[in-house]
Design a protein around this motif. Structure first.
Motif: not given
Length: 240
Positions: A195-199
């Motif tokens: 999972i690539i995220t900034h969240d």
């Protein structure tokens, strides 16, 4: 004993003078949700593209379901990709197709096509959208489109799902719903996920393990709680 579904060994990738991945070594286990954090341009998306053979690394080894993707045939690589689900940042639904047709699309040429109707209904049920089967993507909210895209990613029963910013552009309530859905899918299907995220809120719900990439290197790896309390000031800055 844990099964490794994806593995990077000493991966390096540069685009001209820009070295994006310097020495990347990482393993993803069966049934594990791995969240990757990093600034824009830190190589997160490049890592995923190397994993499925869309980008060739300069040096290093990439294994997907135990196979070195540099040595397999084109047909073998396609079979490995079929075992990998994708949830793109924008959902990437076909606007000219109904929801049901979007879900059926990955089944073309698959032995699962004979059970297409049941699989479509099952996937939509799992994301809580059974009543949307005849709707067009334009009739759905952003959160609903993400759910449909996730249902489509499940159609071939993947062992690994790649999520690229799954909650970008969504309101906080929908973000929480999608994050819990990612966790529910993991538990029901026993899928692994990157999972690539900034969240941070998304990571808090979904992550079994969190990796931070900076300047092409892994600078931190651990649980969400370990990362939140990291001795590294740069890592802690993500939680502020």
């Amino acid at each position: 004993m844990e099964t490794i579904v994806a593995e990077f060994e000493h991966l390096k990738k540069a685009f001209g003078e820009n070295v994006v991945l310097k020495d990347m070594s990482l393993k993803i286990n069966s049934g594990e949700n791995l969240v990757i954090f990093g600034k824009s341009g830190s190589g997160k998306s490049v890592l995923l593209k190397c994993l499925v053979g869309l980008i060739k690394p300069d040096t290093g080894v990439v294994r997907l379901f135990g196979s070195d993707i540099a040595t397999v045939s084109g047909d073998e690589l396609n079979q490995l990709r079929k075992k990998t689900g994708f949830l793109f940042q924008g959902g990437a639904l076909y606007d000219s197709m109904t929801v049901g047709e979007n879900l059926a699309f990955p089944l073309r040429g698959s032995e699962l096509k004979k059970d297409q109707e049941n699989l479509v209904h099952e996937a939509l049920k799992n994301v809580g959208l059974e009543d949307t089967i005849s709707k067009m993507p334009s009739e759905l909210s952003g959160g609903m489109r993400k759910r449909v895209a996730l249902a489509r990613a499940l159609m071939l029963k993947p062992g690994l799902i790649l999520y690229d910013e799954p909650t970008t552009g969504l309101d906080p309530i929908t973000t929480k719903e999608i994050s819990h859905l990612v966790r529910d899918i993991q538990e029901k299907y026993n899928t692994a996920a990157i999972i690539i995220t900034h969240d941070i809120a998304c990571a808090r719900i979904t992550a079994d393990r969190v990796v931070f990439i900076n300047n092409g290197l892994i600078v931190s790896e651990g649980t969400f709680e370990e990362s939140e309390n990291s001795a590294d000031e740069w890592v802690r800055s993500f939680f502020l």
